[in-house]
Write an enzyme that holds these catalytic residues in place. Structure first.
Site, PDB file in Angstrom:
ATOM      1  N   LYS B 201      40.909  26.378  79.257  1.00 22.04           N
ATOM      2  CA  LYS B 201      41.445  25.573  80.350  1.00 22.04           C
ATOM      3  C   LYS B 201      41.001  24.135  80.100  1.00 22.04           C
ATOM      4  O   LYS B 201      39.799  23.815  80.110  1.00 22.04           O
ATOM      5  CB  LYS B 201      40.889  26.063  81.682  1.00 22.04           C
ATOM      6  CG  LYS B 201      41.119  25.132  82.862  1.00 22.04           C
ATOM      7  CD  LYS B 201      42.580  24.967  83.211  1.00 22.04           C
ATOM      8  CE  LYS B 201      43.069  26.180  83.993  1.00 22.04           C
ATOM      9  NZ  LYS B 201      44.507  26.061  84.340  1.00 22.04           N
ATOM     10  N   HIS B 329      49.712  34.630  84.142  1.00 18.86           N
ATOM     11  CA  HIS B 329      48.796  33.636  84.682  1.00 18.86           C
ATOM     12  C   HIS B 329      47.779  34.348  85.570  1.00 18.86           C
ATOM     13  O   HIS B 329      48.006  35.450  86.047  1.00 18.86           O
ATOM     14  CB  HIS B 329      49.631  32.649  85.505  1.00 18.86           C
ATOM     15  CG  HIS B 329      48.858  31.823  86.473  1.00 18.86           C
ATOM     16  ND1 HIS B 329      48.754  32.134  87.814  1.00 18.86           N
ATOM     17  CD2 HIS B 329      48.158  30.675  86.297  1.00 18.86           C
ATOM     18  CE1 HIS B 329      48.027  31.204  88.415  1.00 18.86           C
ATOM     19  NE2 HIS B 329      47.656  30.310  87.532  1.00 18.86           N
TER      20      HIS B 329
END
Lengths: 431, 431
Positions: B201, B329
């Protein structure tokens, strides 16, 4: 678990009496072929389904037995994958030019899927619609499906006539080769079944005659009965635009006026009414180009051709995502297919157009209790477990004997047409 | 039938310890909020689900009770339609700029749908995957989900440290604000869970530093461990192209390098690697433009955001129809969401990329038996009826008390970030 696995698959081709209906590809034979499939579990739950009849598909179903027997009917994803792998070495797109040209995998899987859903519904004691998220309506509306036709009832009478018939039974036998004949057919069909919408299968006569028939229907039934015309993709683009313009304001939608997604997109640009198709966009593979070109407004799905009921729900999501409407195509069929269509029709987010059905053209049935009832043109969603219909064993025998006796192995409207008009030629684009 | 209708819906917001993870929108709070939903039938079958925590959604769920109580859990289409009508007067698209901004209807329906499928599975004595067509794999693979982070474990320790922790427990507390810190985090996470793919991320530090982190991961793990980078849509197009080019050959896919479908499409044209998104194409409404522009190769779905498990299967069909890949996700979540993700992951036609999960970042659980086990980075598909997991009542109380004590009502990474960096500003595009 063993009790629930599939023990056997029984494949029974049948032939149901079908009148001499005309279309762009020729003439309906005296019998419409269907195949009745029974999937039997080890604990003897029987799931049933019905698909268009074709000895090649029957052979493919026969070959599928070895990969499906022993499987759990809940494992539809695995069954589908197994069928796809099994037929991978063969050509997977075997369609020709006619709308009923068949693709093996979707037909085989559709047959097995519907039968497995019937089994699951029976285990759950729930109608199939509940396996598709549950019903959104109690009645599923259908349209009157008019055909140009020669005189005759089909079946053993061939093109003969049962002179004792009355009402719709008589009208079903009558010739209808003119606008007046079509209106008469419509009057009797609408009266018998209560349909609220009317479709004319065209592509049989020269365009102006068919336009005249639409206008004659409009003159008789008025603006509150939506009309549709389906030239079966046999018109040139300029013909479709010219005659399409003359039908603007008369048609609810215009079905497959031209052949191919490019031509459909051009016709759609030129005409101020929705275009529908079951000939230019007929598989998931066709969708991207359809969307890119804007080939149609309405996809006329058919669970037999789109890989089953769950795939049809997925198609519905694709349609709503891309601003298309979904309605339903039909072939000559009996009550098992009709029940499946009704379960699907009840689960769909919307049914903006009454669905197609050839059902009025048949008089025989293969289900217990005989012919399914129409109320005001609609069929009630079955509430019994699974499909909610069962095979009438005696009728299955009779209709299978019809199949053996009639000698037909697949639908071929060209061959039938030549029996009447020996030098008749099929043309992809005629007018 | 009365026995099966829905008698009650119990909504319990909980807070699970979450470390100070960085992302483009700020910093994770010491607790991740989730809402546990229980749908109870009159005959006391309890179906459960878990959704992202947000008091507005909890209120919407509360308001939904009146329209859902009394309904049959099989009637998911009716329930969905009723929820849509119910919230029709309110804005239906309430998302802001952050990926976890929530749309009421999809969240509410997702919560109810998963719980109803849990009920149906329990009645059928079948795992939920069997309601999605059955499993195509026994193990569902997930990816290591690396975060830049500040020192700390979150929860009651706030940004403090449990000095007795070892292995991954220690690494989870450790600061990771450099490429070296990220590699160290990856080593411990991969060792603990056996992940075979790694996602970073990003969007937290300036681009070159994050590129360096990717290259450091590549240098350590080699070419057989697929890497992904997710700048959270905070890079300019030119930044994404420049740094994207330098990561070609290093990344399995590049996730949301830029904001908006147009920029994604341009980045996709410029870069020789697949682009993935959970920020530019995040609903069925977004799909037509995505297809038109060619905005991404991979949609990272999330059943909480896409309206449930059956909708996710429909999304999967859309992806396969249009040549897109589907992966998943995640937000911070516990074992109920994980179970739902695994059932879906097992039913999907293909899982070409290991799915995202924040699961390693939590240490608490709300399900009986505690933390779900990962084997070689994958989770076994539950075989028990329904979701296959049950609520640990004692833990639910503890985590609900956490929620009440922590005072958080919705996720707000900006507020948390400002506790550490008082003048920190969110920018849609930073670099």
């Amino acid at each position: 678990m063993t009790g629930l696995t599939i023990k056997d698959i029984i494949i029974t081709p049948i032939a149901a009496t079908d009148p001499p209906l005309l279309n762009a590809a020729g003439l309906h034979a005296p019998y419409a072929l269907r195949t009745i499939v029974e999937v039997v579990t080890h604990d003897n739950i029987i799931g049933i389904s019905e698909i268009p009849g074709n000895s090649d598909i029957d052979d493919a179903l026969e070959k599928s037995k070895e990969i499906i027997i022993g499987k759990d009917p809940f494992q539809l994803n695995q069954i589908r994958d197994a069928i796809e792998s099994h037929f991978d070495s063969e050509t997977t797109a075997q369609r020709g030019d006619a709308p009923w040209d068949q693709r093996k995998i979707v037909h085989v899987f559709s047959a097995i899927e519907v039968a497995c859903l019937d089994i699951i519904g029976k285990i759950l004691e729930r109608p199939i619609v509940d396996l598709l998220g549950g019903k959104r309506r109690n009645m599923v509306p259908f349209a009157a499906y008019l055909f140009y036709k020669y005189k005759g009832a089909g079946g053993k009478l061939e093109f003969g006539i049962d002179r004792n018939a009355t009402g719709w039974d008589a009208a079903r036998q009558a010739e209808a080769t003119t606008p007046e004949g079509i209106v008469k057919q419509a009057i009797f069909m609408v009266k018998e079944f209560g349909f609220k919408s009317i479709k004319l299968k065209g592509g049989a006569f020269e365009p102006q005659q068919e336009v005249n028939a639409i206008k004659a229907l409009y003159a008789h039934f008025g603006p509150n009965v939506p009309l549709r015309h389906d030239p079966n993709a046999i018109w040139k683009l300029e013909t479709a635009i010219k005659h399409g313009k003359s039908m603007e304001g008369f048609l609810e939608y215009f079905e497959d006026p031209v052949r191919g997604q490019e031509n459909m997109a051009k016709a759609r640009q030129a005409l101020k009414m929705p275009l529908a198709t079951n000939m230019c966009t007929t598989s998931f593979e066709d969708i991207p180009k359809s969307i890119k070109l804007g080939a149609e407004d309405i996809i006329l799905s058919d669970h037999h051709f789109w890989g089953g009921l769950r795939s049809s729900m997925e198609l519905s999501r694709i349609c709503s995502t891309f601003g298309r409407k979904l309605s339903m195509h039909s072939n000559s069929h009996l009550g098992i297919s009709l029940a499946a269509m009704v379960h699907l029709g009840a689960a769909l987010p919307e049914v903006p157009y009454a669905l197609d059905t050839h059902y009025p053209w048949q008089s025989e049935e293969v289900i217990v209790g005989g012919r399914t009832k129409f109320e005001e043109g609609a069929v009630q969603v079955p509430s019994k477990p699974g499909l909610g219909v069962e095979i009438d064993r005696e009728m299955l025998k009779i209709l299978h004997k019809n199949y053996l006796d009639c000698g037909l192995k697949k639908r071929d409207d060209l061959v039938e047409m030549r029996k009447v008009v020996p030098d008749w030629e099929f043309k992809q684009v005629r007018w």
